[in-house]
Design a protein around this motif. Sequence first.
Motif, mmCIF file in Angstrom:
data_model
loop_
_atom_site.group_PDB
_atom_site.id
_atom_site.type_symbol
_atom_site.label_atom_id
_atom_site.label_comp_id
_atom_site.label_asym_id
_atom_site.label_seq_id
_atom_site.Cartn_x
_atom_site.Cartn_y
_atom_site.Cartn_z
ATOM 1 N N GLN A 197 4.265 -4.935 -0.648
ATOM 2 C CA GLN A 197 4.979 -4.355 -1.536
ATOM 3 C C GLN A 197 5.013 -5.497 -2.928
ATOM 4 O O GLN A 197 4.870 -5.066 -3.970
ATOM 5 N N ASN A 198 5.187 -6.851 -2.575
ATOM 6 C CA ASN A 198 5.099 -8.025 -3.608
ATOM 7 C C ASN A 198 3.765 -7.850 -4.177
ATOM 8 O O ASN A 198 3.566 -7.981 -5.415
ATOM 9 N N LEU A 199 2.666 -7.583 -3.376
ATOM 10 C CA LEU A 199 1.169 -7.810 -3.783
ATOM 11 C C LEU A 199 1.033 -6.595 -4.767
ATOM 12 O O LEU A 199 0.175 -6.834 -5.763
ATOM 13 N N MET A 200 1.354 -5.351 -4.449
ATOM 14 C CA MET A 200 1.036 -4.276 -5.067
ATOM 15 C C MET A 200 1.821 -4.339 -6.222
ATOM 16 O O MET A 200 1.165 -3.894 -7.545
ATOM 17 N N ALA A 201 2.996 -4.865 -6.646
ATOM 18 C CA ALA A 201 3.706 -4.952 -7.891
ATOM 19 C C ALA A 201 3.140 -5.859 -8.614
ATOM 20 O O ALA A 201 3.158 -5.720 -9.769
ATOM 21 N N GLN A 202 2.689 -6.982 -8.051
ATOM 22 C CA GLN A 202 1.933 -8.044 -8.829
ATOM 23 C C GLN A 202 0.717 -7.388 -9.374
ATOM 24 O O GLN A 202 0.223 -7.806 -10.623
ATOM 25 N N SER A 203 0.094 -6.449 -8.622
ATOM 26 C CA SER A 203 -1.165 -5.886 -9.266
ATOM 27 C C SER A 203 -1.030 -4.759 -10.212
ATOM 28 O O SER A 203 -1.910 -4.103 -10.678
ATOM 29 N N GLY A 204 0.251 -4.537 -10.488
ATOM 30 C CA GLY A 204 0.485 -3.346 -11.511
ATOM 31 C C GLY A 204 0.881 -1.780 -11.002
ATOM 32 O O GLY A 204 0.801 -1.192 -11.698
ATOM 33 N N PHE A 205 1.099 -2.136 -9.742
ATOM 34 C CA PHE A 205 1.468 -0.653 -9.207
ATOM 35 C C PHE A 205 2.963 -0.721 -8.702
ATOM 36 O O PHE A 205 3.440 -1.773 -8.562
ATOM 37 N N ASP A 206 3.606 0.466 -9.017
ATOM 38 C CA ASP A 206 5.195 0.587 -8.703
ATOM 39 C C ASP A 206 5.518 0.621 -7.228
ATOM 40 O O ASP A 206 5.024 1.168 -6.494
ATOM 41 N N PRO A 207 6.103 -0.674 -6.947
ATOM 42 C CA PRO A 207 6.463 -1.070 -5.733
ATOM 43 C C PRO A 207 7.410 0.200 -4.972
ATOM 44 O O PRO A 207 7.550 -0.043 -3.654
ATOM 45 N N GLU A 208 7.932 0.872 -5.854
ATOM 46 C CA GLU A 208 8.959 1.912 -5.089
ATOM 47 C C GLU A 208 8.194 2.919 -4.652
ATOM 48 O O GLU A 208 8.462 3.610 -3.431
ATOM 49 N N ALA A 209 6.787 3.040 -4.667
ATOM 50 C CA ALA A 209 5.760 3.817 -4.056
ATOM 51 C C ALA A 209 5.486 3.479 -2.721
ATOM 52 O O ALA A 209 5.473 4.329 -1.867
ATOM 53 N N ALA A 210 6.135 2.212 -2.048
ATOM 54 C CA ALA A 210 5.855 2.134 -0.832
ATOM 55 C C ALA A 210 6.814 2.831 -0.026
ATOM 56 O O ALA A 210 6.564 3.074 1.025
ATOM 57 N N ILE A 211 7.949 3.045 -0.620
ATOM 58 C CA ILE A 211 9.161 3.797 -0.021
ATOM 59 C C ILE A 211 8.581 5.281 0.123
ATOM 60 O O ILE A 211 8.725 5.830 1.372
ATOM 61 N N SER A 212 8.203 5.711 -0.899
ATOM 62 C CA SER A 212 7.809 7.033 -0.898
ATOM 63 C C SER A 212 6.485 7.398 0.059
ATOM 64 O O SER A 212 6.456 8.450 0.825
ATOM 65 N N LEU A 213 5.863 6.564 0.120
ATOM 66 C CA LEU A 213 4.487 6.651 1.168
ATOM 67 C C LEU A 213 5.119 6.693 2.589
ATOM 68 O O LEU A 213 4.764 7.609 3.441
ATOM 69 N N TRP A 214 6.005 5.996 3.119
ATOM 70 C CA TRP A 214 6.349 5.894 4.327
ATOM 71 C C TRP A 214 7.589 7.198 4.736
ATOM 72 O O TRP A 214 7.491 7.576 5.624
ATOM 73 N N GLN A 215 8.040 7.706 3.431
ATOM 74 C CA GLN A 215 8.739 9.177 3.500
ATOM 75 C C GLN A 215 7.612 10.047 4.043
ATOM 76 O O GLN A 215 7.998 10.983 4.583
ATOM 77 N N ASN A 216 6.389 10.062 3.248
ATOM 78 C CA ASN A 216 5.247 10.998 3.509
ATOM 79 C C ASN A 216 4.835 10.882 4.873
ATOM 80 O O ASN A 216 4.730 11.788 5.586
ATOM 81 N N MET A 217 4.860 9.745 5.348
ATOM 82 C CA MET A 217 4.248 9.301 6.775
ATOM 83 C C MET A 217 5.311 9.695 7.860
ATOM 84 O O MET A 217 4.783 10.312 8.756
ATOM 85 N N ALA A 218 6.629 9.604 7.538
ATOM 86 C CA ALA A 218 7.523 10.333 8.374
ATOM 87 C C ALA A 218 7.487 11.915 8.510
ATOM 88 O O ALA A 218 7.884 12.289 9.590
ATOM 89 N N LYS A 219 7.080 12.290 7.252
ATOM 90 C CA LYS A 219 7.198 13.847 7.281
ATOM 91 C C LYS A 219 5.877 14.583 8.227
ATOM 92 O O LYS A 219 5.900 15.667 8.513
ATOM 93 N N LEU A 220 5.026 13.638 8.525
ATOM 94 C CA LEU A 220 3.929 13.945 9.553
ATOM 95 C C LEU A 220 4.577 14.327 10.875
ATOM 96 O O LEU A 220 3.624 15.294 11.634
#
Length: 274
Positions: A197-220
């Motif tokens: 999450q730190n790395l993606m933020a440092q690379s210019g990607f919204d770290p909040e997306a890590a939360i929504s990603l795992w919400q999507n995974m949970a929906k599987l």
Amino acid sequence: MNIKSIVLFIIATCFLTACQTSSTGRTQIMLYSKQELDAMGEQSFAEMKKSQPQSTHKPTIEFVQCVADAITKNVPKSAHSGEWEVVVFDSPQVNAFAMPGGKIGVYTGILHVTEDQHQLAAIMGHEVAHVIEQHSNERLSSNQLTSIGLAAADAYMTADNTENKELWMTAFGVGAQYGLLMPYSRSHESEADIVGQNLMAQSGFDPEAAISLWQNMAKLGGAAPMEFMSTHPSNQTRISDLRSHLPKAMTFYQPHQGASCTKPKVIPKSKQKQ
């Protein structure tokens, strides 16, 4: 010196000569050199490329490569100093991975779960974090130490004529599996979530997306074992940990440094069986 003393000496020597500390402050045992791990990663990746079909869909490949380029430019040189090889595998598996030696594999199945570049960066940052924190080395080292311990227990009980030896060995094996190896893996996953999450933020990607990603995974959905019996934290544990860490990750967020990686409107579904 008896068998028990010899084994304890070997294990103590391993700990004293191979202890390191991860970026999050966790004690690590490393019995392998970086060169050995890089060679293993390169060999495994080469075998995978031979045995598994690769995507030929150019927009998909370009999208994945774009995100990978943004992520890997912020990876410490101590983890990998050269170019990263990125391959998109044509498979319905909802998965991705990174290997020592600068190798990244993304299955097309994960691209049907990740909604945009930020969520793909979350999964890619997580996988690359495993390489940064040398989790492969830890995993191999813990397995080796467990094997030494089980062999030592077997030799000691044989020499001591211990009653119910087979029962005790079974108990030791189960204890090692659930008391050491599985929790060890869960700690790796949790650490990779935070470091990623730190790395993606440092690379210019919204770290909040890590939360929504795992919400999507949970929906599987699908039946999942209790967290105690699993090598991975539960989706809810991951979501909770990532949400708690979000304020810290936001301090690394550099949106102006982010690449503009556009996800294709249509990503061909793999014809391979899962």
